[in-house]
Design a protein around this motif. Sequence first.
Motif, PDB file in Angstrom:
ATOM      1  N   ALA A  70      33.920  39.030  42.720  1.00 26.33           N
ATOM      2  CA  ALA A  70      33.924  38.620  44.465  1.00 26.33           C
ATOM      3  C   ALA A  70      34.814  39.913  45.235  1.00 26.33           C
TER       4      ALA A  70
ATOM      5  N   ASN B 202      43.848  25.959  42.651  1.00 27.98           N
ATOM      6  CA  ASN B 202      43.030  27.357  43.452  1.00 27.98           C
ATOM      7  C   ASN B 202      43.836  28.421  43.508  1.00 27.98           C
TER       8      ASN B 202
ATOM      9  N   LEU C 127      37.395  31.635  49.422  1.00 30.67           N
ATOM     10  CA  LEU C 127      37.473  32.668  48.368  1.00 30.67           C
ATOM     11  C   LEU C 127      38.613  32.053  47.360  1.00 30.67           C
TER      12      LEU C 127
ATOM     13  N   LEU D 258      34.819  35.806  37.866  1.00 31.87           N
ATOM     14  CA  LEU D 258      34.240  35.577  39.343  1.00 31.87           C
ATOM     15  C   LEU D 258      35.064  36.097  40.302  1.00 31.87           C
ATOM     16  N   MET D 259      36.371  35.802  40.181  1.00 33.10           N
ATOM     17  CA  MET D 259      37.175  36.143  41.285  1.00 33.10           C
ATOM     18  C   MET D 259      37.327  37.773  41.353  1.00 33.10           C
TER      19      MET D 259
ATOM     20  N   LEU E  22      28.520  30.888  47.016  1.00 33.87           N
ATOM     21  CA  LEU E  22      28.043  31.126  45.704  1.00 33.87           C
ATOM     22  C   LEU E  22      26.541  30.983  45.495  1.00 33.87           C
TER      23      LEU E  22
ATOM     24  N   SER F 240      36.200  27.819  39.909  1.00 30.37           N
ATOM     25  CA  SER F 240      34.553  27.851  39.625  1.00 30.37           C
ATOM     26  C   SER F 240      34.216  28.963  38.495  1.00 30.37           C
TER      27      SER F 240
ATOM     28  N   LEU G 256      37.220  30.204  44.345  1.00 28.40           N
ATOM     29  CA  LEU G 256      36.426  30.603  43.036  1.00 28.40           C
ATOM     30  C   LEU G 256      37.021  30.550  41.788  1.00 28.40           C
ATOM     31  N   TRP G 257      38.411  30.414  42.025  1.00 25.47           N
ATOM     32  CA  TRP G 257      39.138  30.327  40.660  1.00 25.47           C
ATOM     33  C   TRP G 257      38.941  29.190  40.089  1.00 25.47           C
TER      34      TRP G 257
END
Length: 319
Positions: free
Chosen positions: A148, A96, A133, A144-145, A124, A139, A136-137
């Motif tokens: 966002a 994470n 948040l 993506l990070m 998401l 994912s 998201l790493w």
Amino acid sequence: MAASDQQRLKRWFGRHPLRTMLRIAATLVGVGVSGWLISIVWPEPDRVARGGPPSVSDPTSLAKFPAMPITLLVIGVDTDNLSDPTNQAAPKGPANADALLLVRIDAKQPLRVLQVPTELAVQLPGSDQPMALGGLWRSGGVSLMADAIREIVGIADTDLQRYVVVPRQTLRTLVDGLGEVDVILSQSYKRTDKSLGYGVDLQAGRQSLNGAQAEQLARLLQNGRDYENRRLRQQMLMRSVVDQLQAPSGIVGIRVLLDEVNGQLETNLSYSEMLSLAAALIASPAPVQFSQLPLAPAVGEQTLRQLKPGLPLPLWPTP
């Protein structure tokens, strides 16, 4: 144009080949213009100073400054190395992001740092439940990070084009390479988690922290809702690291330090760009200016947080 040529174009470019080719051309021009704009920001690699040791009185002896301020996304992940399959942290599992920073570097202005809460609730598309948040790493990684954070903070793509992903090992290497950092702790911290092989034992008062102790301070969560206090402790640590970098010993050893950490990081910065940013950071006047996103009051025992409602964008104005 012959019928066979028209059929060939349709096969490659669809029913409207001219329109498609114009779109492709526009995209290539856009990419080219973006690359040109980025290229004028950074000094040429051969302009990086060589020869004698750099001097703190003249940071450009390390490298020329970027032509304009640079905003850097810094993602601190909770794995020891970027290649580790699990984080060996709490909660245990895939990696994470446990620290998210936007860092604005300008040789003529104080260093500006926005701490983005990793516990901020995001959802998401297609998901039934919100998530932190920081999750998201695992994912979608950097892309993506970054997307966002751009949306949350309200900044343009052009204001966030460089990133650095920092595992725990790099923090230890950085601090040990600087020769310890000094902090003043308002209280003692003692905590042990044998299942994760993790312990904190730091005494109140002025302390000189080595890399392992700096990691303890940066990671410490005294309970499941201690994120805001952890960000304050991370602020203290970052100020001390910047002070050490701006000291004479810091600038003299910066090239060796960059060589040590470069293989541990994930970044889209070139080596010459790293030197350029380091020179600008060393030249920036004190003190470091920290900001945090305003959060709505916590509800009950939940750890996920929401932004304070009604905030106008951008939440962190950039020049």
